[in-house]
Design a protein around this motif. Structure first.
Motif, PDB file in Angstrom:
ATOM      1  N   GLN A 226       0.814  -1.221   0.000  1.00 51.88           N
ATOM      2  CA  GLN A 226       0.000   0.000   0.000  1.00 51.88           C
ATOM      3  C   GLN A 226       0.846   1.268   0.000  1.00 51.88           C
ATOM      4  N   THR A 227       0.834   1.909  -1.149  1.00 50.03           N
ATOM      5  CA  THR A 227       1.592   3.138  -1.374  1.00 50.03           C
ATOM      6  C   THR A 227       1.113   4.253  -0.441  1.00 50.03           C
ATOM      7  N   GLY A 228       2.051   4.818   0.302  1.00 45.89           N
ATOM      8  CA  GLY A 228       1.739   5.995   1.129  1.00 45.89           C
ATOM      9  C   GLY A 228       0.760   5.727   2.256  1.00 45.89           C
TER      10      GLY A 228
ATOM     11  N   GLN B  77      -3.393   5.439 -16.068  1.00 44.77           N
ATOM     12  CA  GLN B  77      -3.162   6.822 -16.537  1.00 44.77           C
ATOM     13  C   GLN B  77      -2.228   7.570 -15.583  1.00 44.77           C
ATOM     14  N   SER B  78      -2.415   7.324 -14.270  1.00 39.99           N
ATOM     15  CA  SER B  78      -1.647   8.066 -13.254  1.00 39.99           C
ATOM     16  C   SER B  78      -0.142   7.906 -13.412  1.00 39.99           C
ATOM     17  N   TYR B  79       0.249   6.873 -14.158  1.00 40.57           N
ATOM     18  CA  TYR B  79       1.682   6.659 -14.317  1.00 40.57           C
ATOM     19  C   TYR B  79       2.330   7.698 -15.230  1.00 40.57           C
ATOM     20  N   ALA B  80       1.689   8.860 -15.297  1.00 45.75           N
ATOM     21  CA  ALA B  80       2.329  10.070 -15.830  1.00 45.75           C
ATOM     22  C   ALA B  80       3.461  10.481 -14.903  1.00 45.75           C
ATOM     23  N   CYS B  81       3.345  10.043 -13.628  1.00 47.40           N
ATOM     24  CA  CYS B  81       4.382  10.378 -12.645  1.00 47.40           C
ATOM     25  C   CYS B  81       5.755   9.913 -13.112  1.00 47.40           C
ATOM     26  N   LYS B  82       5.788   8.746 -13.808  1.00 43.31           N
ATOM     27  CA  LYS B  82       7.086   8.195 -14.223  1.00 43.31           C
ATOM     28  C   LYS B  82       7.765   9.093 -15.259  1.00 43.31           C
TER      29      LYS B  82
HETATM   30 FE1  SF4 Z   1       3.049   6.911  -6.815  1.00 43.70          FE
HETATM   31 FE2  SF4 Z   1       2.950   7.300  -9.422  1.00 43.70          FE
HETATM   32 FE3  SF4 Z   1       1.259   5.577  -8.206  1.00 43.70          FE
HETATM   33 FE4  SF4 Z   1       1.041   8.250  -7.913  1.00 43.70          FE
HETATM   34  S1  SF4 Z   1       0.756   7.057  -9.805  1.00 43.70           S
HETATM   35  S2  SF4 Z   1       0.875   6.708  -6.328  1.00 43.70           S
HETATM   36  S3  SF4 Z   1       3.186   8.853  -7.870  1.00 43.70           S
HETATM   37  S4  SF4 Z   1       3.496   5.411  -8.398  1.00 43.70           S
END
Ligand code: SF4
Ligand code: FE
Length: 508
Positions: free
Chosen positions: A216-218, A320-325
Motif C-alpha cells: 500500500q503506497t503511502g 493513466q496516473s503513471y504520468a508520474c514516471k
Molecule cells: Fe506513486 Fe505514481 Fe502511483 Fe502516484 S501514480 S501513487 S506517484 S506510483
C-alpha cells in the motif's frame, strides 16, 4: 528550492491562507505544514524493523515520503500551479485540491496527467496521493451503476464521504491489492480465507472485516483507507465483493512498512549517499483484524457482479496516473546529461544520441497518458473516465520504457555509480584527499558534485526510488499481463481484418 518552499513557509503564511479561504467561502486546502500537523494527530499502529513506531512523522525513513505527499499540498497554494493542482468541486462549487476532485470533463483528465508529470519532476519519486484520487473517481462511477441496477443507495453514501474528503483535503490510500495466497485458487478456496479481505460479520450498525492489503503506497501518510476488491468475483465469493472507507487509525488496523533497497542510508550521518536529499516513497502491508465499518461508509456490499467493474475503473485511472514516471524520467535524463558533462563525455556523439533516445522514450510515455485522457468519455454518473484501451497501452509502455531509460542512464554514468565509497570516506581527514584526487572528473566539476549526481542516478535506478521508478512501473496498477489481456479484449480485431480484406478484394 524544494526544501525552501517546504520549510520556509511556516505558521504566518499558513494562517493567512486559512483566513483568506474562509473569507471567500472556499474549502480550506491544507498546506504542507498543516498536512504534517494533521498526520501527527493520527494514532496509527505502525511496525518497522520488528518494533512499533512511536513517532511516524519524524522517523528518518518515513519522513522523505511524507515530504513527497506534502508537495501535493504545498504546490496547490502556488498561483503558477493553480490550473494543475486545483479544481472546482462538482459537489460544493468550492476550490479544492485536484487529488480530491471527480473529473468533470476531458480537460480535468488532461490536467491530471500534467499534474502527475509535474509532481514526479518535483519529487523524483512516488508522491503517493494518486491512489486515493483514482479510488474516489472509480467509486463515483461504480456506486452509481450499482444503484441504477439494484435500487441501492451506495452513491449517496459515497458522495457524503467524498464531500468530507474534499472539505478536509484528505489523503486517501486506495487499497486494492490483496496478498492473494495461492494464485491458482479463488478467494473462497484459499487455505487461509483471509488471503483476500472479506466480511466476517454483519451487524445492525455495520460490518466487520478481516484480511489485508499489500504494497500500500503511502499508507501511513494517509488519513483514510479506501478498500476495494482486487479481482472480479463470482457469487460464491460475494463476501469478498466489498468496498468501504475507514479512517487510517481505526482500531484493528496495523501497518508494517516494506523494506526498500538502501533504506537505512536514511539513518546515516550526512545525506549525499541518499541521492535524493528530500523525497522518497513508502509501501506498507495494511492488516485488518476484525475492523468495524459503519454502514454509511460501506460503498459496495456483496455486489459481486460489480467487483470486476470497480477493479477495471480503478486500474484504468491508475494506469493513466503513471504520468508520474515521465516526471521522474525527466529528472533521470537531467542527471544523465549532468554526469556526462562531469565525466567529460557529453560531446561524444553516442552520448548525445543516448540522451535523445531517453527523451524519445520519455515523451512517448507522455503521449500515452495524455492520449487516454483526451479520449476520455462521460460515464452515466457524470464522471469522466479515461479511454481504457489507451490507458492500458500507456501502462504497458510504462512496464518497459523506464527500464530502458534506466539502462541508458547507468550506461552513461559508468561503474563508479556502484563502486563509489561512502560520504564518510570522502569526509575522512585521513583518506578524503585521496578520494578527492582519484574521483575527480572534468576540470569544471567538483568531485563532490560528481558524487552527488551519481548517487541520484543510483537512487532512481537501484536504490529506494527504484521501487517507484522501476518495480512499481512493472507491477503497480497491474502487472504487464493484466494490460495485455485488456488490450486483447478491447481492440476490434475483426474490424481490422474486415478492412484489410476489403482493400485487397477479398469478399467480406
Ligand atoms: Fe506513486 Fe505514481 Fe502511483 Fe502516484 S501514480 S501513487 S506517484 S506510483
Ligand atoms: Fe502505484
Amino acid at each position: 528550492d524544494n526544501l525552501q518552499f517546504l520549510f520556509r513557509r511556516q505558521t504566518d503564511s499558513n494562517n493567512r491562507i486559512a483566513v483568506q479561504a474562509t473569507k471567500w467561502g472556499m474549502s480550506i486546502m491544507m498546506d504542507a505544514k498543516q498536512y504534517e500537523e494533521s498526520l501527527r494527530k493520527l494514532k496509527l499502529v505502525v511496525y518497522m524493523f520488528g518494533k512499533r513506531m512511536s513517532n511516524v512523522v519524524d522517523d528518518p525513513i518515513i519522513r522523505p515520503s511524507m515530504n513527497a505527499v506534502a508537495v501535493t499540498y504545498e504546490l496547490a497554494h502556488r498561483p503558477e500551479y493553480a490550473d494543475l493542482m486545483t479544481a472546482t468541486s462538482h459537489l460544493t462549487g468550492k476550490k479544492i485540491n485536484r487529488f480530491c476532485h471527480i473529473h468533470q470533463n476531458t480537460n480535468d483528465l488532461t490536467m491530471k496527467s500534467k499534474m502527475g508529470r509535474m509532481l514526479g519532476f518535483h519529487t523524483a519519486c512516488c508522491f503517493q496521493r494518486c491512489v486515493g484520487m483514482d479510488a474516489i473517481n472509480a467509486l463515483s462511477i461504480v456506486t452509481f451503476d450499482i444503484d441504477k441496477k439494484r435500487g441501492t443507495h451506495y452513491n449517496k453514501r459515497f458522495l457524503k464521504f467524498l464531500e468530507y474528503v474534499q472539505e478536509n483535503d484528505l489523503t486517501c490510500d486506495g487499497a486494492m491489492t490483496d496478498p492473494k495466497g495461492d494464485r491458482g485458487a479463488a478467494p473462497r478456496d484459499q487455505p487461509d480465507l483471509d488471503a483476500y479481505l472479506h466480511v466476517v460479520e454483519e451487524r445492525k450498525d455495520g460490518i466487520v472485516v478481516c484480511g489485508s492489503k499489500a504494497h500500500q503506497t503511502g499508507a501511513v501518510n494517509s488519513h483514510e483507507i479506501i478498500v476495494m476488491p482486487t479481482i472480479a468475483m463470482r457469487e460464491e465469493d460475494r463476501d469478498y465483493a466489498i468496498s468501504f472507507a475507514v479512517p487510517s487509525d481505526t482500531v484493528g488496523i496495523t501497518y508494517v512498512i516494506g523494506r526498500q533497497s538502501c533504506d537505512t542510508r536514511k539513518l546515516e550521518n550526512g545525506c549525499v549517499d541518499r541521492g535524493n536529499q528530500f523525497f522518497g516513497g513508502h509501501e506498507a502491508l495494511v492488516i485488518f483484524d476484525h475492523v468495524f465499518v459503519p454502514w454509511d461508509r460501506v460503498f459496495m456490499y456483496r455486489e459481486y457482479e460489480f467487483a470486476g467493474s470497480l477493479v477495471e475503473k480503478f486500474s484504468s485511472y491508475h494506469r493513466q496516473s503513471y504520468a508520474c514516471k515521465v516526471g521522474v524520467g525527466d529528472v533521470l535524463i537531467g542527471a544523465s546529461q549532468t554526469i556526462a558533462e562531469y565525466n567529460g563525455v557529453s560531446k561524444a556523439s553516442h552520448v548525445k544520441d543516448k540522451i535523445i533516445e531517453m527523451n524519445h522514450l520519455n515523451e512517448t510515455l507522455y503521449c500515452g497518458c495524455l492520449a487516454c485522457a483526451s479520449e476520455g468519455h462521460k460515464e452515466p454518473s457524470g464522471t469522466y473516465c479515461v479511454d481504457t484501451l489507451l490507458a492500458n497501452v500507456h501502462k504497458q509502455n510504462v512496464t518497459r520504457f523506464p527500464y530502458e531509460i534506466a539502462r541508458i542512464a547507468q550506461d552513461i554514468a559508468g561503474g563508479l555509480m556502484v563502486t563509489l565509497p561512502s560520504e564518510a570516506d570522502f569526509r575522512s581527514p585521513e583518506i578524503g584527499m585521496w578520494l578527492e584526487k582519484y574521483y575527480k572528473g572534468a576540470k569544471d566539476a567538483s568531485t563532490e558534485d560528481r558524487m552527488r549526481v551519481l548517487r541520484l542516478i543510483e537512487n532512481i535506478t537501484l536504490g529506494s526510488a527504484a521501487v517507484g521508478y522501476l518495480t512499481e512501473s512493472m507491477h503497480g496498477a497491474g502487472s504487464p499481463q493484466a494490460q495485455r489481456i485488456m488490450i486483447s479484449r478491447l481492440v476490434n480485431l475483426k474490424e481490422k481484418q474486415r478492412q484489410a480484406k476489403r482493400l485487397c478484394g477479398i469478399n467480406v
